[in-house]
Every structure is written in C-alpha cells, then in structure tokens.
Scaffold this active site. Structure first.
Site, PDB file in Angstrom:
ATOM      1  N   ASP A  44       0.821  -1.213   0.000  1.00 56.02           N
ATOM      2  CA  ASP A  44       0.000   0.000   0.000  1.00 56.02           C
ATOM      3  C   ASP A  44       0.856   1.264   0.000  1.00 56.02           C
ATOM      4  OD1 ASP A  44      -2.596  -1.032  -0.103  1.00 56.02           O
ATOM      5  OD2 ASP A  44      -2.577  -1.497   2.031  1.00 56.02           O
ATOM      6  N   GLU A 115      -4.795  11.062   4.463  1.00 57.59           N
ATOM      7  CA  GLU A 115      -5.164  11.980   5.534  1.00 57.59           C
ATOM      8  C   GLU A 115      -4.123  13.069   5.703  1.00 57.59           C
ATOM      9  OE1 GLU A 115      -2.174   9.578   6.909  1.00 57.59           O
ATOM     10  OE2 GLU A 115      -4.142   8.603   6.811  1.00 57.59           O
ATOM     11  N   ASP A 144      -2.585  14.639  21.523  1.00 60.18           N
ATOM     12  CA  ASP A 144      -1.354  14.268  20.824  1.00 60.18           C
ATOM     13  C   ASP A 144      -1.409  14.718  19.377  1.00 60.18           C
ATOM     14  OD1 ASP A 144      -0.221  13.121  23.021  1.00 60.18           O
ATOM     15  OD2 ASP A 144      -0.469  11.046  22.382  1.00 60.18           O
ATOM     16  N   ALA A 156      -6.974   3.499   7.453  1.00 61.30           N
ATOM     17  CA  ALA A 156      -5.544   3.495   7.758  1.00 61.30           C
ATOM     18  C   ALA A 156      -5.309   4.113   9.142  1.00 61.30           C
ATOM     19  CB  ALA A 156      -4.789   4.235   6.653  1.00 61.30           C
ATOM     20  N   LEU A 159      -8.404   4.837  11.355  1.00 58.82           N
ATOM     21  CA  LEU A 159      -9.007   3.704  12.062  1.00 58.82           C
ATOM     22  C   LEU A 159      -8.199   3.356  13.306  1.00 58.82           C
ATOM     23  CD1 LEU A 159     -11.157   1.489  12.181  1.00 58.82           C
ATOM     24  CD2 LEU A 159      -9.725   0.103  10.681  1.00 58.82           C
ATOM     25  N   SER A 160      -6.863   3.440  13.210  1.00 59.10           N
ATOM     26  CA  SER A 160      -6.013   3.161  14.366  1.00 59.10           C
ATOM     27  C   SER A 160      -6.264   4.153  15.502  1.00 59.10           C
ATOM     28  CB  SER A 160      -4.545   3.218  13.962  1.00 59.10           C
ATOM     29  OG  SER A 160      -4.250   2.232  12.995  1.00 59.10           O
TER      30      SER A 160
END
Length: 255
Positions: A44, A115, A144, A156, A159-160
């Site tokens: 990817d 993003e 953060d 990507a 979602l994390s």
C-alpha cells in the site's frame, strides 16, 4: 475498455522485482509518459507513492499486491492481465490539499490521498483550535494530534486512532482526534467533503506541532488549512470481486 500500453512500476523488494520481470517478459513495459494505465507492484505504501508521483498523468492506476496488507491492491497474477484490466471497476479518489504556515512565515502546500494529520513534536501535548468553514468549533483541543481523513484513508491511520470507516460514496470526511485529553469525551466528527478546515496551533513555541499530508511533513506549523482538491481526481482500478467500496464496507464488520 482495452489498455494497449501498460507501464509497470515496482517496489525495490525482491518479490516485487521478480514480479516485474515476469510481467515485462509477458507484456513488455511502456514508458509512463505514453501509458494508457499504470500498474504498481508492491504494498500500500508503494501504491500511495505511485499515485502521488504520477497523479498528473490522468490515467488509471491498477495495483497488484507484492507487499503486506494490500488494501489498495489486487491479487497478483501474470496471466490474463489485459482481460483483468478490461473488466476492472473504477474507484475515483478525491484527495485533500493542505496549506501549512510555518513559524518562520513560510507556507507549504501538499496533497493527501489518505489523511492530513497534526502531531505534537515534543513531550508536551499540543493545543489546537479547530474552525470549520470560518466558525470555531473547538476553542482548545489538548491532544497528541488531530487528523482529517478521506474515505480511502479512513481504514488506515484514522481507524487506528478510533476514527470511523467511511464508504467512498458517503461524501464525507472524518475529523478524528489523536489521544484527546480535553475535551475528554470528544471523539471527532463527520464533515461534508466540501468543507474548509483550519487548525490554529496555540502556544506553538512551547508546544510545537508538525503537519503531515501522506508523504510530506512540515515541521513547526502555526496554522494549517485543509480542503478537498477539486482539480484532482484519481482513478484506481479494482477487480470486480475485490472492489474498494466493498473492502471499506467489509472493514466495518471485522471483529
């Protein structure tokens, strides 16, 4: 649709290079400048770099997995590639354009297919003011970081960070905080794809922040503006049985 001139590009890993040789022996390799379609071989990350490097070519892209996850890629096979390309379905990706103003007064633009993320540079949490279409929505987000993700990028980093998965056809972007401390219960927002987002860095000398648009990082920013890039549309081809819309939808049901 028939693609007569295929340009093959491969990552540097051994698997991708071996696949490249096999495809070149079978189909040749057209120069990128003359190609009807660009076929990327890798993971990817390589596919993302390929899209960035050749987005001005205005030709479709077709990836085959010779990496790890392969979310943006199709299964690898040497046989019947022209037929696969001919019946492939097109997903149109609309990237974001980031304009970042640095502490030094310089401005830098970059394109993000996945993003745009703002990240603290030091041990101290960032303080960020968030405005949507000229209206302040969060006066001070202590965190953060924070990001704006496209549907293609929603599975990507977004979602994390516990952001939502967005179907391609939804017409929205995800505004997702990264480890928000205050407001503690804010989990982000869904925004129309045509919005203008502005992040202002508060106390930037003590709490410096960097902005990252896919492959481009800008350090010590004081203000970041994000909007969809209406002049850029990327066409990515997928085998019908593994189309991107279905993959994104399926991700919502994986435990």
């Amino acid at each position: 649709m028939a693609y007569d001139k295929i340009a093959f590009l491969a990552d540097r890993n051994d698997n991708a290079q071996t696949a490249l040789k096999a495809l070149e022996e079978r189909y040749g390799n057209a120069p990128v400048a003359e190609a009807d379609v660009i076929v990327g071989l890798g993971g990817d990350g390589f596919m993302l770099r390929t899209l960035h490097r050749h987005m001005t070519r205005n030709v479709p892209f077709y990836g085959m997995n010779k990496g790890t996850v392969g979310f943006l890629l199709n299964a690898f096979a040497v046989e019947d590639l022209p037929a696969r390309l001919g019946r492939a379905e097109t997903a149109t990706l609309h990237p974001l354009r980031m304009k970042a103003l640095r502490e030094a007064g310089t401005e830098q633009e970059a394109i993000a297919i996945n993003e745009v993320s703002l990240l603290r540079q030091t041990r101290q949490a960032a303080k960020i003011r968030i405005s949507i279409d000229g209206r302040v929505r969060i006066e001070e987000l202590i965190c953060d970081g924070v990001m704006v993700a496209t549907p293609a990028g929603s599975t990507a980093y977004n979602l994390s960070a516990h952001g939502p998965i967005l179907p391609l056809s939804a017409g929205v972007l995800a505004l997702t905080p990264i480890s928000a401390f205050r407001p503690r219960r804010w989990r982000g927002a869904l925004l129309p794809r045509n919005v203008h987002v502005k992040f202002e860095i508060l106390d930037n000398y003590k709490r410096p922040v960097s902005a990252v648009a896919d492959l481009t990082e800008v350090r010590e920013v004081v203000e970041v503006e994000i909007a969809e890039a209406p002049d850029i549309s990327l066409k990515v081809l997928f085998d019908p049985e593994h189309n991107l819309e279905e993959r994104i939808l399926n991700e919502q049901f994986i435990p």
